[in-house]
Scaffold this motif. Structure first.
Motif, PDB file in Angstrom:
ATOM      1  N   UNK A   1       0.823  -1.200   0.000  1.00 25.69           N
ATOM      2  CA  UNK A   1       0.000   0.000   0.000  1.00 25.69           C
ATOM      3  C   UNK A   1       0.860   1.254   0.000  1.00 25.69           C
ATOM      4  N   UNK A   2       0.286   2.336  -0.486  1.00 26.87           N
ATOM      5  CA  UNK A   2       1.041   3.573  -0.674  1.00 26.87           C
ATOM      6  C   UNK A   2       1.551   4.163   0.625  1.00 26.87           C
ATOM      7  N   UNK A   3       0.891   3.865   1.756  1.00 24.22           N
ATOM      8  CA  UNK A   3       1.390   4.399   3.032  1.00 24.22           C
ATOM      9  C   UNK A   3       2.501   3.535   3.632  1.00 24.22           C
ATOM     10  N   UNK A   4       2.833   2.428   2.958  1.00 25.84           N
ATOM     11  CA  UNK A   4       3.934   1.591   3.398  1.00 25.84           C
ATOM     12  C   UNK A   4       3.676   0.810   4.666  1.00 25.84           C
ATOM     13  N   UNK A   5       2.427   0.778   5.139  1.00 29.49           N
ATOM     14  CA  UNK A   5       2.124   0.120   6.412  1.00 29.49           C
ATOM     15  C   UNK A   5       1.533  -1.276   6.251  1.00 29.49           C
TER      16      UNK A   5
ATOM     17  N   UNK B   1       0.743  -6.565   8.211  1.00 33.20           N
ATOM     18  CA  UNK B   1       1.317  -5.277   8.601  1.00 33.20           C
ATOM     19  C   UNK B   1       2.796  -5.250   8.240  1.00 33.20           C
ATOM     20  N   UNK B   2       3.308  -4.044   8.018  1.00 32.34           N
ATOM     21  CA  UNK B   2       4.736  -3.839   7.786  1.00 32.34           C
ATOM     22  C   UNK B   2       5.280  -2.936   8.890  1.00 32.34           C
ATOM     23  N   UNK B   3       6.331  -3.391   9.554  1.00 35.70           N
ATOM     24  CA  UNK B   3       6.982  -2.594  10.598  1.00 35.70           C
ATOM     25  C   UNK B   3       8.480  -2.565  10.335  1.00 35.70           C
ATOM     26  N   UNK B   4       9.038  -1.364  10.258  1.00 35.83           N
ATOM     27  CA  UNK B   4      10.480  -1.202  10.061  1.00 35.83           C
ATOM     28  C   UNK B   4      10.974  -2.014   8.866  1.00 35.83           C
ATOM     29  N   UNK B   5      10.220  -1.934   7.763  1.00 36.37           N
ATOM     30  CA  UNK B   5      10.566  -2.632   6.520  1.00 36.37           C
ATOM     31  C   UNK B   5      10.558  -4.150   6.643  1.00 36.37           C
ATOM     32  N   UNK B   6       9.867  -4.656   7.646  1.00 39.24           N
ATOM     33  CA  UNK B   6       9.719  -6.093   7.823  1.00 39.24           C
ATOM     34  C   UNK B   6       8.235  -6.451   7.823  1.00 39.24           C
TER      35      UNK B   6
END
Length: 501
Positions: A432-436, A450-455
């Motif tokens: 997603x565009x918000x990177x989350x 979910x994405x946290x700290x590029x993981x």
């Protein structure tokens, strides 16, 4: 290609000149500033004077008489829908043609009359065309409704500006490129579902999922028939129709939702369809500009599969775009032919160049594990000697259009291997565009992680079952109030066949 080479030379020259400069870094920083945006000619507070809608119109985006519209160099706001800050652009258009294309037929204007259209936009969050009639009068269009405005003040009250500024700081965040991205997201996924009816027959159905993500615990989806595409304030429906006699999908249909009730009429339908009874077609890609298919022809004894790109809003012409027409580059077809011969040389033994037919329209767009790619095909021989090969094409022009960067470094830093480590069965994915969040498609589910700290979090927070073999053919995102508008339109204009909250 020559244009690209000239551009590269120019860029190298600029870099060389800049490297010779003795300016200090802080002095260079002072020179690199955002240009100050002048106040647009439609600045002021406007009142909704009149709303002209078709019968039974129930669109939540349509304002009421006496509602206010605010326009300033730092703000354009129509109720809950707003741009902060907006980007303005303008152009002259033939008003008669513009209204006809947008489905407005209850206003009489001279056929040769042109007006200034001022567009106000902010990325995926907001976009509106304002048609200026005079210094105190203008209108805009929402689907099939015309909203007339009259100016009641030449400025926007500072209290209004402050209120939307505070609202934006709460509802939206800024990514590294400075683009506003909202937390509240709505994603439409157009898909093609394959159903194996038997050993000799396969059928296809097209659907759209509307996925709404407000936060980690507030996620929902809805599913409807056909591919649903958002084009500013108008929505389109796309599908492929099967011939009951031949069982071939020989007709592609793409029309604005506003004429849904009329599309059964033959004369109306012919203006929004492409039909060839000799072809069996599949839709692979849809945007608000282009539609890409692959097809086989009944005329050919061999099962030759080819690709094509058509202009979505000009299907009735039935024109497959050549690579040169698509890219606008003079040398495109020549380079394409060389690529075809290279591919043939790598895959076919002792081939004769004359035996490799070249078709400059035989290219299309397909989905390939997280990216849209250009693809073509080659073939040689006949009967038992028939051979065919499919190959990806690198097209510099167009790749950015197909795979727009989100602005988040997450989009570029996450790899297929990371997705594969989370789910070894993944078929496709979209960040997603918000990177989350990331959508991961498997053979029988669409999962949200979910994405946290590029993981990527190991466990998904939401899942959508897909009972049949599913291929993604379109992706679109909207944020904040635009997400609300998209969900409202999706619900109002479609028959919801499946949903989960």
């Amino acid at each position: 290609m020559k244009k690209i080479y000239r551009l590269l030379i120019l860029l190298v020259g600029i870099i060389a000149l800049s490297s010779c400069s003795s300016s200090k870094s802080e002095e260079l920083t002072d020179l690199i500033q955002m240009p100050k945006q002048e106040s647009p000619s439609i600045t002021g507070t406007w009142r909704v004077k009149e709303v002209k809608s078709k019968k039974n119109s129930s669109d939540d985006q349509i304002p009421k008489v006496d509602d206010l519209v605010y326009i300033d160099k730092n703000l354009v706001a129509i109720g809950d829908s707003y741009a902060f800050p907006p980007v303005f652009s303008s152009k002259y258009v033939n008003l008669s043609k513009y209204l006809k294309n947008r489905g407005i037929d209850n206003i009489k204007v001279a056929k040769d009359k042109s007006y200034v259209i001022i567009n106000a936009s902010q990325g995926q969050l907001f976009s509106k065309d304002f048609i200026k009639q005079s210094d105190i009068s203008m209108f805009y269009i929402v689907n099939d409704s015309l909203i007339s405005l009259e100016k009641i003040s030449n400025k926007v009250d500072s209290k209004i500006l402050n209120s939307y500024s505070k609202r934006a700081s709460k509802e939206r965040m800024t990514n590294p490129e400075g683009e506003e991205v909202a937390e509240d997201q709505a994603i439409t996924l157009g898909v093609r579902e394959r159903i194996d009816e038997g050993s000799d027959y396969v059928s296809y159905n097209y659907y759209t999922y509307l996925i709404r993500i407000k936060d980690d615990v507030d996620i929902s989806y809805k599913k409807a028939y056909n591919i649903f595409v958002n084009d500013k304030d108008e929505y389109w429906s796309i599908n492929a129709n099967c011939n009951n006699i031949t069982n071939n999908y020989d007709e592609i249909l793409a029309f604005p939702i506003r004429i849904k009730d009329k599309i059964g009429d033959t004369s109306t339908k012919s203006g929004y369809s492409y039909k060839d009874i000799n072809l069996n077609m599949r839709i692979n890609y849809v945007s608000n500009e282009f539609l890409s298919i692959d097809y086989t022809s009944l005329i050919n004894d061999n099962p030759i599969r080819k690709y094509a790109i058509l202009e979505m809003k000009n299907l009735k012409e039935g024109k497959f775009l050549s690579l040169q027409e698509f890219t606008g580059e003079e040398d495109s077809d020549l380079i394409f032919r060389e690529r075809v011969l290279d591919e043939a040389n790598s895959n076919f033994k002792n081939f004769d160049e004359k035996s490799i037919p070249f078709d400059n329209t035989n290219f299309g767009i397909v989905r390939n594990q997280g990216q849209w790619i250009f693809q073509s095909s080659i073939f040689t021989g006949d009967g038992e000697e028939f051979e065919q090969n499919f190959f990806p094409m690198e097209i510099a022009i167009g790749s950015q259009m197909l795979n727009k960067k989100s602005g988040k470094d997450t989009k570029d830093s996450l790899t297929r291997d990371q997705v594969r480590n989370i789910n070894a069965q993944f078929k496709d994915y979209h960040i997603l565009s918000n990177g989350k969040y990331i959508l991961i498609q498997t053979p029988d589910e669409i999962l949200i992680h979910k994405i946290k700290d590029n993981l990527i979090d190991k466990n998904p927070i939401f899942s959508i079952p897909t009972m049949n073999s599913t291929t993604i053919v379109s992706i679109d995102e909207q944020s904040a109030s635009s997400a609300e508008n998209l969900e409202s339109a999706f619900t109002n204009y479609n028959e919801i066949i499946e949903e989960q909250r």
